[in-house]
Scaffold this motif. Structure first.
Motif, PDB file in Angstrom:
ATOM      1  N   ASN A  67       0.852  -1.180   0.000  1.00  0.00           N
ATOM      2  CA  ASN A  67       0.000   0.000   0.000  1.00  0.00           C
ATOM      3  C   ASN A  67       0.891   1.235   0.000  1.00  0.00           C
ATOM      4  O   ASN A  67       1.629   1.478   0.962  1.00  0.00           O
ATOM      5  CB  ASN A  67      -0.893  -0.035   1.242  1.00  0.00           C
ATOM      6  N   ARG A  69       0.290   4.221   0.479  1.00  0.00           N
ATOM      7  CA  ARG A  69       0.037   5.165   1.566  1.00  0.00           C
ATOM      8  C   ARG A  69       0.925   4.892   2.762  1.00  0.00           C
ATOM      9  O   ARG A  69       1.205   5.773   3.568  1.00  0.00           O
ATOM     10  CB  ARG A  69      -1.437   5.091   1.986  1.00  0.00           C
ATOM     11  N   GLU A 114      -2.844  -2.842   5.158  1.00  0.00           N
ATOM     12  CA  GLU A 114      -2.841  -1.548   5.839  1.00  0.00           C
ATOM     13  C   GLU A 114      -1.506  -1.251   6.516  1.00  0.00           C
ATOM     14  O   GLU A 114      -1.374  -0.249   7.220  1.00  0.00           O
ATOM     15  CB  GLU A 114      -3.980  -1.477   6.871  1.00  0.00           C
ATOM     16  N   VAL A 390      -3.378   9.485  -5.255  1.00  0.00           N
ATOM     17  CA  VAL A 390      -3.902   8.638  -4.185  1.00  0.00           C
ATOM     18  C   VAL A 390      -5.368   8.975  -3.916  1.00  0.00           C
ATOM     19  O   VAL A 390      -6.216   8.092  -3.808  1.00  0.00           O
ATOM     20  CB  VAL A 390      -3.062   8.807  -2.900  1.00  0.00           C
ATOM     21  N   THR A 391      -5.664  10.282  -3.840  1.00  0.00           N
ATOM     22  CA  THR A 391      -7.030  10.726  -3.566  1.00  0.00           C
ATOM     23  C   THR A 391      -7.998  10.261  -4.651  1.00  0.00           C
ATOM     24  O   THR A 391      -9.106   9.798  -4.362  1.00  0.00           O
ATOM     25  CB  THR A 391      -7.082  12.255  -3.454  1.00  0.00           C
ATOM     26  N   HIS A 393      -7.812   7.626  -6.686  1.00  0.00           N
ATOM     27  CA  HIS A 393      -8.063   6.191  -6.628  1.00  0.00           C
ATOM     28  C   HIS A 393      -8.881   5.810  -5.390  1.00  0.00           C
ATOM     29  O   HIS A 393      -9.741   4.922  -5.452  1.00  0.00           O
ATOM     30  CB  HIS A 393      -6.739   5.427  -6.632  1.00  0.00           C
ATOM     31  N   GLU A 394      -8.623   6.483  -4.276  1.00  0.00           N
ATOM     32  CA  GLU A 394      -9.415   6.223  -3.081  1.00  0.00           C
ATOM     33  C   GLU A 394     -10.877   6.610  -3.301  1.00  0.00           C
ATOM     34  O   GLU A 394     -11.788   5.895  -2.867  1.00  0.00           O
ATOM     35  CB  GLU A 394      -8.849   7.003  -1.895  1.00  0.00           C
ATOM     36  N   ASP A 395     -11.097   7.732  -3.977  1.00  0.00           N
ATOM     37  CA  ASP A 395     -12.463   8.168  -4.249  1.00  0.00           C
ATOM     38  C   ASP A 395     -13.197   7.156  -5.120  1.00  0.00           C
ATOM     39  O   ASP A 395     -14.379   6.858  -4.889  1.00  0.00           O
ATOM     40  CB  ASP A 395     -12.452   9.540  -4.938  1.00  0.00           C
ATOM     41  N   GLN A 398     -14.127   4.086  -2.957  1.00  0.00           N
ATOM     42  CA  GLN A 398     -15.227   4.347  -2.027  1.00  0.00           C
ATOM     43  C   GLN A 398     -16.567   4.385  -2.763  1.00  0.00           C
ATOM     44  O   GLN A 398     -17.571   3.833  -2.295  1.00  0.00           O
ATOM     45  CB  GLN A 398     -14.992   5.658  -1.290  1.00  0.00           C
ATOM     46  N   ASP A 421      -9.302  -3.069   6.632  1.00  0.00           N
ATOM     47  CA  ASP A 421      -9.190  -1.784   5.965  1.00  0.00           C
ATOM     48  C   ASP A 421      -9.585  -0.719   6.984  1.00  0.00           C
ATOM     49  O   ASP A 421     -10.728  -0.651   7.415  1.00  0.00           O
ATOM     50  CB  ASP A 421     -10.109  -1.741   4.744  1.00  0.00           C
ATOM     51  N   ASP A 423     -10.117   2.288   6.661  1.00  0.00           N
ATOM     52  CA  ASP A 423     -11.137   3.228   6.212  1.00  0.00           C
ATOM     53  C   ASP A 423     -12.537   2.782   6.606  1.00  0.00           C
ATOM     54  O   ASP A 423     -13.472   3.572   6.625  1.00  0.00           O
ATOM     55  CB  ASP A 423     -11.091   3.382   4.691  1.00  0.00           C
ATOM     56  N   LYS A 450      -6.230  -0.533  -1.043  1.00  0.00           N
ATOM     57  CA  LYS A 450      -5.766   0.547  -1.909  1.00  0.00           C
ATOM     58  C   LYS A 450      -4.259   0.472  -1.963  1.00  0.00           C
ATOM     59  O   LYS A 450      -3.597   0.474  -0.947  1.00  0.00           O
ATOM     60  CB  LYS A 450      -6.236   1.889  -1.361  1.00  0.00           C
TER      61      LYS A 450
END
Length: 451
Positions: A67, A69, A114, A390-391, A393-395, A398, A421, A423, A450
């Motif tokens: 990951n 992140r 994670e 990153v934002t 792909h995360e969006d 979700q 996860d 999140d 992610k």
């Protein structure tokens, strides 16, 4: 005797002084404590330290990162990485981090989505104990067992078993780089679970370091403790050092096949049919796994030439080397519009049923048994670590999750612990109520990572 003690103590002092010249107070305290607690160890620990000022520290820390992140510059890094080469070193690390009030992170493999085995959401400092050098495997074909240290990969286990026998195996993961220690604590599902159950169903002993630094096996830990460490997730009851596996009987040859299908080739209808038969209707000797990915090439229906006979170990490689195999699947046609909005999306559907339905949900702390048809994993892959990337792909993930949520089970809606996860929710630091602690597991059956 006095001379021997003097030499030992002198060696410890020399080691401490040498390390102090290049380290910080936390590192110094940890080194000193380790030296005092490993005096009886048959193997020295002096080559087991990786600190941030060493060139290889970064590559070792990121060697198993799944990951992006978790490797951002703003993510807290450990004060050091300790790679024990003997079980007594793990004991000492547990004792010393507890004594010094330092967080301890244990890493035995490379699939911690994670990054909780090498990062920390809590206030630093923390230390990573990497078990990758504890990877011994001892296979006893005559008794149908194998002792495996936690740092070995499941691929290595498969290989060592196959070296000794063509008709023995162990039912665990399809991804060969999984670390054995954490893999089994979460259940360890794989291609033979419909025939023999999970990897955790087929371990008969274990060694573990408790929070007090004591090494226990099944007899000394007791059956309640042994029950708890198989299937409920790692990090709660101690540090797994090794598992004793019960091997299973397999035929000399198995049959594998891959059938790519597109939407134009009735992929959606095929997936619907798969849902109806894959878990409860098919013979337990058959495992049909579904991958969903964008592809360019297609193929017609299953033909005799598509069915390839090979040994079981060859089938492990077959699965591991062709992760881009693309059969199609979906619940509603609307899924495809959203699915293809992402650069490299993937879904993996794993059927349960078979032996999984026959084993009681209380046999080990892995509750997803009878009544669970399949598990869905959502994946998106990218390699750009920039924040805006990153934002984005995360969006997408979700939104995709929100779209799919109404179509999976609920009341309860459950999750596979090895696919955690953050999140989806996490407990507050300190004490948490049962209601707060259960929130994550009740969120969903579909899971995502992610990268």
């Amino acid at each position: 005797m006095a001379s021997s003690i003097s030499v030992t103590l002198s060696s410890i002092v020399i080691l401490i002084l040498a390390l102090s010249a290049t380290s910080n107070p936390i590192q110094d305290s940890f080194y000193q404590c380790l030296a005092l607690n490993t005096k009886s160890s048959p193997i020295p620990f002096s080559s087991c330290f990786y600190t941030p000022n060493i060139t290889s520290f970064k590559s070792l820390l990121q060697s198993t990162a799944q990951n992006l992140r978790c490797v951002q510059p703003t993510v807290p890094k450990p004060e050091l990485i300790f790679t024990p080469v003997h079980e007594t070193h793990v004991q000492a690390a547990v004792i010393c981090t507890k004594k010094l009030g330092i967080q301890l992170r244990i890493r035995s493999g490379g699939h911690d989505y994670e990054g909780q085995s090498y990062t920390s959401e809590m206030e630093p400092p923390f230390i990573v104990v990497d078990l990758s050098k504890l990877r011994a495997i001892s296979v006893d074909i005559e008794n149908g067992t194998a002792w495996v240290q936690a740092g070995a990969t499941i691929g290595e286990v498969y290989y060592r078993i196959a070296e000794k026998s063509k008709v023995h195996a162990f039912p665990a993961g399809l991804c060969t780089s999984l670390g054995v220690g954490g893999h089994i604590t979460g259940g360890a599902y794989g291609g033979m679970m419909r025939k023999y159950g999970l990897g955790a169903d087929n371990v008969i002993d274990a060694t573990i370091v408790t929070a007090n630094g004591t090494i226990l096996d099944r007899k000394s830990m007791g059956e309640d403790y042994f029950w708890a460490i198989r299937g409920g997730g790692g990090g709660s009851f101690g540090v797994i050092l090794s598992w004793k596996m019960k091997l299973v009987q397999i035929p000399e040859n198995v049959t594998v096949f891959t059938i790519p299908k597109t939407l134009e080739e009735n992929g959606t209808k095929i997936l619907i049919k798969w849902q109806q038969v894959a878990a409860d209707k098919l013979d337990e000797d058959l495992f049909l796994r579904v991958f969903i990915q964008p592809v360019n090439s297609t193929k017609k229906g299953l033909q005799a030439k598509d069915c390839i006979e090979m040994s079981w170990i060859e089938s492990v490689l077959y699965v591991a080397q062709y992760p881009s195999t693309v059969p199609t699947k979906a619940l509603l046609d609307g899924i495809w519009t959203r699915f293809y909005q992402e650069d490299a999306p993937m879904m993996i559907w794993n059927p349960y049923g078979g032996k999984m339905s026959n084993i009681s949900e209380s046999e080990i702390p892995f509750p997803h048994r009878k009544g669970v048809l399949y598990k869905i994993q959502y994946v998106t892959l990218w390699h750009d670590a920039a924040k805006d990337s990153v934002t984005r792909h995360e969006d997408w993930m979700q939104k995709f999750y929100d779209y799919m949520a109404p179509y999976v089970s609920k009341s309860p809606r459950t999750a596979y612990v090895n696919y955690r996860d953050l999140d989806l929710g996490m407990n507050k630091y300190g004490n948490a109520s049962i209601t707060e602690a259960s929130a994550w597991g009740n969120r969903l059956l579909i899971l995502f990572l992610k990268r």
